[in-house]
Design a protein around this motif. Sequence first.
Motif, PDB file in Angstrom:
ATOM      1  N   ALA A 198      -8.957  -8.537  -3.212  1.00 13.13           N
ATOM      2  CA  ALA A 198      -8.506  -9.108  -1.947  1.00 13.13           C
ATOM      3  C   ALA A 198      -7.725  -8.063  -1.173  1.00 13.13           C
ATOM      4  O   ALA A 198      -6.907  -7.340  -1.760  1.00 13.13           O
ATOM      5  N   VAL A 199      -7.980  -7.981   0.129  1.00 17.07           N
ATOM      6  CA  VAL A 199      -7.214  -7.071   0.979  1.00 17.07           C
ATOM      7  C   VAL A 199      -6.712  -7.871   2.182  1.00 17.07           C
ATOM      8  O   VAL A 199      -7.494  -8.521   2.869  1.00 17.07           O
ATOM      9  N   VAL A 200      -5.400  -7.839   2.415  1.00 17.34           N
ATOM     10  CA  VAL A 200      -4.824  -8.513   3.564  1.00 17.34           C
ATOM     11  C   VAL A 200      -4.081  -7.489   4.403  1.00 17.34           C
ATOM     12  O   VAL A 200      -3.122  -6.863   3.937  1.00 17.34           O
ATOM     13  N   SER A 201      -4.558  -7.289   5.648  1.00 20.73           N
ATOM     14  CA  SER A 201      -3.911  -6.340   6.552  1.00 20.73           C
ATOM     15  C   SER A 201      -3.234  -7.110   7.686  1.00 20.73           C
ATOM     16  O   SER A 201      -3.268  -8.340   7.702  1.00 20.73           O
ATOM     17  N   ARG A 215       1.147  -4.005   5.863  1.00 22.29           N
ATOM     18  CA  ARG A 215       1.397  -4.155   7.298  1.00 22.29           C
ATOM     19  C   ARG A 215       0.542  -3.176   8.099  1.00 22.29           C
ATOM     20  O   ARG A 215       0.611  -3.159   9.325  1.00 22.29           O
ATOM     21  N   ASN A 216      -0.255  -2.377   7.422  1.00 20.02           N
ATOM     22  CA  ASN A 216      -1.134  -1.431   8.118  1.00 20.02           C
ATOM     23  C   ASN A 216      -2.348  -2.161   8.695  1.00 20.02           C
ATOM     24  O   ASN A 216      -2.610  -3.304   8.357  1.00 20.02           O
ATOM     25  N   SER A 217      -3.102  -1.460   9.559  1.00 21.23           N
ATOM     26  CA  SER A 217      -4.301  -2.044  10.161  1.00 21.23           C
ATOM     27  C   SER A 217      -5.461  -2.006   9.173  1.00 21.23           C
ATOM     28  O   SER A 217      -5.494  -1.170   8.268  1.00 21.23           O
ATOM     29  N   ARG A 218      -6.418  -2.925   9.381  1.00 20.90           N
ATOM     30  CA  ARG A 218      -7.599  -2.976   8.517  1.00 20.90           C
ATOM     31  C   ARG A 218      -8.368  -1.658   8.576  1.00 20.90           C
ATOM     32  O   ARG A 218      -8.847  -1.154   7.564  1.00 20.90           O
ATOM     33  N   LYS A 219      -8.427  -1.097   9.781  1.00 18.51           N
ATOM     34  CA  LYS A 219      -9.148   0.158   9.966  1.00 18.51           C
ATOM     35  C   LYS A 219      -8.562   1.265   9.080  1.00 18.51           C
ATOM     36  O   LYS A 219      -9.293   1.983   8.395  1.00 18.51           O
ATOM     37  N   SER A 220      -7.239   1.396   9.087  1.00 17.87           N
ATOM     38  CA  SER A 220      -6.638   2.469   8.285  1.00 17.87           C
ATOM     39  C   SER A 220      -6.758   2.165   6.793  1.00 17.87           C
ATOM     40  O   SER A 220      -6.971   3.060   5.976  1.00 17.87           O
ATOM     41  N   VAL A 221      -6.662   0.887   6.431  1.00 16.85           N
ATOM     42  CA  VAL A 221      -6.804   0.504   5.017  1.00 16.85           C
ATOM     43  C   VAL A 221      -8.202   0.856   4.520  1.00 16.85           C
ATOM     44  O   VAL A 221      -8.372   1.464   3.453  1.00 16.85           O
ATOM     45  N   GLU A 222      -9.219   0.502   5.333  1.00 17.24           N
ATOM     46  CA  GLU A 222     -10.598   0.785   4.920  1.00 17.24           C
ATOM     47  C   GLU A 222     -10.845   2.287   4.807  1.00 17.24           C
ATOM     48  O   GLU A 222     -11.527   2.754   3.886  1.00 17.24           O
ATOM     49  N   ALA A 242      -2.625   9.849   9.375  1.00 14.56           N
ATOM     50  CA  ALA A 242      -2.035   9.755   8.033  1.00 14.56           C
ATOM     51  C   ALA A 242      -3.100   9.402   7.003  1.00 14.56           C
ATOM     52  O   ALA A 242      -3.080   9.879   5.863  1.00 14.56           O
ATOM     53  N   ALA A 243      -4.080   8.568   7.417  1.00  9.30           N
ATOM     54  CA  ALA A 243      -5.109   8.085   6.476  1.00  9.30           C
ATOM     55  C   ALA A 243      -5.932   9.232   5.894  1.00  9.30           C
ATOM     56  O   ALA A 243      -6.275   9.218   4.716  1.00  9.30           O
ATOM     57  N   VAL A 244      -6.255  10.225   6.719  1.00 10.90           N
ATOM     58  CA  VAL A 244      -7.094  11.313   6.213  1.00 10.90           C
ATOM     59  C   VAL A 244      -6.326  12.202   5.229  1.00 10.90           C
ATOM     60  O   VAL A 244      -6.937  12.993   4.508  1.00 10.90           O
ATOM     61  N   GLN A 245      -5.012  12.093   5.218  1.00  7.84           N
ATOM     62  CA  GLN A 245      -4.222  12.916   4.289  1.00  7.84           C
ATOM     63  C   GLN A 245      -3.669  12.114   3.119  1.00  7.84           C
ATOM     64  O   GLN A 245      -3.032  12.676   2.227  1.00  7.84           O
ATOM     65  N   ALA A 246      -3.898  10.806   3.109  1.00 12.78           N
ATOM     66  CA  ALA A 246      -3.300   9.959   2.064  1.00 12.78           C
ATOM     67  C   ALA A 246      -3.854  10.313   0.682  1.00 12.78           C
ATOM     68  O   ALA A 246      -5.035  10.611   0.524  1.00 12.78           O
ATOM     69  N   ALA A 247      -2.985  10.263  -0.307  1.00 13.43           N
ATOM     70  CA  ALA A 247      -3.394  10.527  -1.701  1.00 13.43           C
ATOM     71  C   ALA A 247      -2.941   9.352  -2.550  1.00 13.43           C
ATOM     72  O   ALA A 247      -1.951   8.686  -2.229  1.00 13.43           O
ATOM     73  N   MET A 252       0.805  -1.226   0.000  1.00 11.09           N
ATOM     74  CA  MET A 252       0.000   0.000   0.000  1.00 11.09           C
ATOM     75  C   MET A 252       0.840   1.280   0.000  1.00 11.09           C
ATOM     76  O   MET A 252       0.749   2.076  -0.944  1.00 11.09           O
ATOM     77  N   ASP A 253       1.655   1.461   1.041  1.00  8.19           N
ATOM     78  CA  ASP A 253       2.384   2.729   1.173  1.00  8.19           C
ATOM     79  C   ASP A 253       3.494   2.841   0.142  1.00  8.19           C
ATOM     80  O   ASP A 253       4.388   2.012   0.086  1.00  8.19           O
ATOM     81  N   GLY A 254       3.429   3.873  -0.668  1.00  5.83           N
ATOM     82  CA  GLY A 254       4.469   4.099  -1.655  1.00  5.83           C
ATOM     83  C   GLY A 254       4.204   3.420  -2.990  1.00  5.83           C
ATOM     84  O   GLY A 254       4.977   3.577  -3.935  1.00  5.83           O
ATOM     85  N   VAL A 255       3.101   2.647  -3.068  1.00  2.00           N
ATOM     86  CA  VAL A 255       2.752   1.987  -4.334  1.00  2.00           C
ATOM     87  C   VAL A 255       1.328   2.380  -4.747  1.00  2.00           C
ATOM     88  O   VAL A 255       1.088   2.826  -5.861  1.00  2.00           O
TER      89      VAL A 255
END
Length: 197
Positions: A111-114, A92-99, A63-68, A11-14
């Motif tokens: 598929a999402v794996v947190s 490696r992030n939490s499901r909550k932040s991913v969602e 960080a999630a509210v600012q992610a682009a 997720m992060d950086g990709v």
Amino acid sequence: MKPIRGILFDMDGVVVEQRLDFPAIKREIFGDTEGFILERMERLALTERARAEAILERHEALAAVQAASMDGFLPFHAWMVGRGLKSGLVTRNSRKSVEAILGRLDIRFDAVVSREDAPPKPAPDPVLLACRRMGVDPAEAVFVGDFELDLLAGRRAGVMAVLLRSPGFRSSERADLVVDSLAELRDWLEAEARSAD
Ligand SMILES: [Mg+2]
């Protein structure tokens, strides 16, 4: 090589760009900036661990509210959908932040794996689980990451490990392919599919 049927992403950086200040998080939890957060948290006593999780989640929520979304991800994802390729996220992030992030940016994966679902990368488990959830054999999957942990997890899982270069991480002996953009990966996959025809 088997035809590629699914593509997994770190997720992060990709997929997204978000400002998670890992040294600051480590200082707040452990008082220093050594090592990896999740692995160090594993070794904490229960009460300490609950405190650490709360700190990490607070940073992730901010960080999630600012992610682009990362440059080039959305067109690549649209190309995948058009091609009938499955997509998955391994983070490696939490499901909550991913969602929170995926919902806000309106990005959908098959598929999402947190970190709640499997031991974290560099273990192969989350990559294998994402393949199962996509219904794709690891030999027919690609995993795109921007860090050594991603490539290591990909290699161990038997998928094709692709390094998406960033200014801070330029090369890895574990990468099966190194690209500077997702457009470059799309071109490579198109050429590969043509040569298999
Ligand atoms: Mg990353």
